[in-house]
Write an enzyme that holds these catalytic residues in place. Structure first.
Site, PDB file in Angstrom:
ATOM      1  N   LYS A 121     -37.530  33.410 -14.118  1.00 29.91           N
ATOM      2  CA  LYS A 121     -38.592  32.538 -13.624  1.00 29.91           C
ATOM      3  C   LYS A 121     -38.899  31.438 -14.620  1.00 29.91           C
ATOM      4  O   LYS A 121     -39.025  30.257 -14.261  1.00 29.91           O
ATOM      5  CB  LYS A 121     -39.839  33.360 -13.305  1.00 29.91           C
ATOM      6  CG  LYS A 121     -41.008  32.536 -12.756  1.00 29.91           C
ATOM      7  CD  LYS A 121     -42.079  32.380 -13.797  1.00 29.91           C
ATOM      8  CE  LYS A 121     -43.278  31.597 -13.290  1.00 29.91           C
ATOM      9  NZ  LYS A 121     -44.337  31.477 -14.332  1.00 29.91           N
ATOM     10  N   ASP A 139     -42.966  33.447  -8.751  1.00 32.14           N
ATOM     11  CA  ASP A 139     -43.714  34.490  -9.452  1.00 32.14           C
ATOM     12  C   ASP A 139     -44.379  35.380  -8.410  1.00 32.14           C
ATOM     13  O   ASP A 139     -44.163  35.223  -7.203  1.00 32.14           O
ATOM     14  CB  ASP A 139     -44.732  33.885 -10.419  1.00 32.14           C
ATOM     15  CG  ASP A 139     -45.765  33.005  -9.730  1.00 32.14           C
ATOM     16  OD1 ASP A 139     -45.837  33.014  -8.480  1.00 32.14           O
ATOM     17  OD2 ASP A 139     -46.505  32.311 -10.445  1.00 32.14           O
TER      18      ASP A 139
END
Length: 220
Positions: A121, A139
Site C-alpha cells: 500500500k 487501505d
C-alpha cells in the site's frame, strides 16, 4: 444497478463532489512523501502533518536522514505511534537509498516494497502520488467503502485492489483513490453513518459491513 452501473455512478458522484482533490500528506519530494506515508500507518494524516515539519527540519533527504541517530528520529515521531519500528525503518531505508540509489527514491514497485517498513500500500501511494504511475492503493477504509457499495466481495485489501482495477478505468485510479478517502471521511464513515443521507449509499444501497471494519476509526 449492476456492478458496472454502480461503479459509473460512484465515479460521477465523486467527480461532482471532489473535482480537485489534494494529496492529504504534506510533502515536497518523493522522499518526504515516502517517510510521511510510512508514518501514517495506524496514525491520522492530520497528526503526521503536525510531526513531519520538525522531522524534515532535521533531515528531508536520505543523505541527511541516514546521519540522524535512530533515537533522535524516534523522539520526534513518537506522537505518530509505533515509533521504535518506524524510526528504525526510516533510518534503514535512508541508508539503502544512499547506498543503492544515490539517495533517490526508486520509481518501481519491486524496489519500493524491498525497503524496510514499506509494504504494498505504501509503495502504491508513492508510485501514484510521487511519480504519477497508475496505482490504486487500498487501505482498510477504501476496502470498507468498496465493499459497502457492493463493488467487491473481497475479504482482504489485496482482492479489493484487484476488483477496483478491473472496475475502474486506469486513467482514474490515482485521483479516484484519493476521492474515496475524502468521501469516506466526510459522508461515509465507519460509525455513525446514515445511509439515507449519504450521497452514494442513498442511491446504490448499502451492504452490511464486516464487523471489524465498523470498529475502525473513520479518519484513517
Amino acid at each position: 444497478m449492476n456492478k458496472s452501473e454502480k461503479a459509473g455512478f460512484v465515479v460521477q458522484k465523486l467527480e461532482e463532489i471532489y473535482p480537485d482533490v489534494p494529496i492529504p500528506l504534506d510533502h515536497h519530494s518523493p522522499y518526504t512523501l515516502l517517510v510521511a506515508v510510512l508514518l501514517s500507518a495506524q496514525c491520522t494524516d492530520e497528526r503526521v502533518n503536525k510531526i513531519t515539519p520538525a522531522l524534515f527540519v532535521e533531515a528531508d533527504n536520505a543523505f541527511d536522514m541516514a546521519q540522524v541517530p535512530v533515537e533522535e528520529i524516534k523522539e520526534i515521531i513518537r506522537p505518530c505511534g509505533l515509533s521504535p519500528m518506524k524510526s528504525k525503518s526510516i533510518s534503514e531505508l535512508s541508508r539503502i537509498l544512499v547506498d543503492k540509489y544515490n539517495g533517490e527514491v526508486p520509481d518501481n514497485m519491486e524496489a519500493l516494497e524491498a525497503l524496510p517498513g514499506v509494504g504494498h500500500k505504501t509503495a502504491s501511494v508513492v508510485m501514484s502520488q510521487a511519480f504519477g504511475v497508475p496505482s490504486f492503493p487500498v487501505d482498510t477504509h477504501i476496502h470498507r467503502l468498496i465493499y459497502r457499495w457492493g463493488l467487491s466481495n473481497g475479504k482482504n485489501v489485496q482482492q479489493t485492489e484487484k476488483d477496483c482495477k478491473r472496475l475502474f478505468n486506469e486513467a482514474l485510479w490515482n485521483k479516484l483513490h484519493l476521492q474515496i478517502i475524502f468521501f469516506g471521511r466526510q459522508y461515509c464513515p465507519a460509525r455513525g453513518h446514515n445511509p439515507h443521507e449519504c450521497p452514494i449509499c442513498s442511491r446504490i444501497g448499502r451492504k452490511p459491513m464486516f464487523r471489524n471494519f465498523d470498529l475502525k476509526p473513520a479518519n484513517k
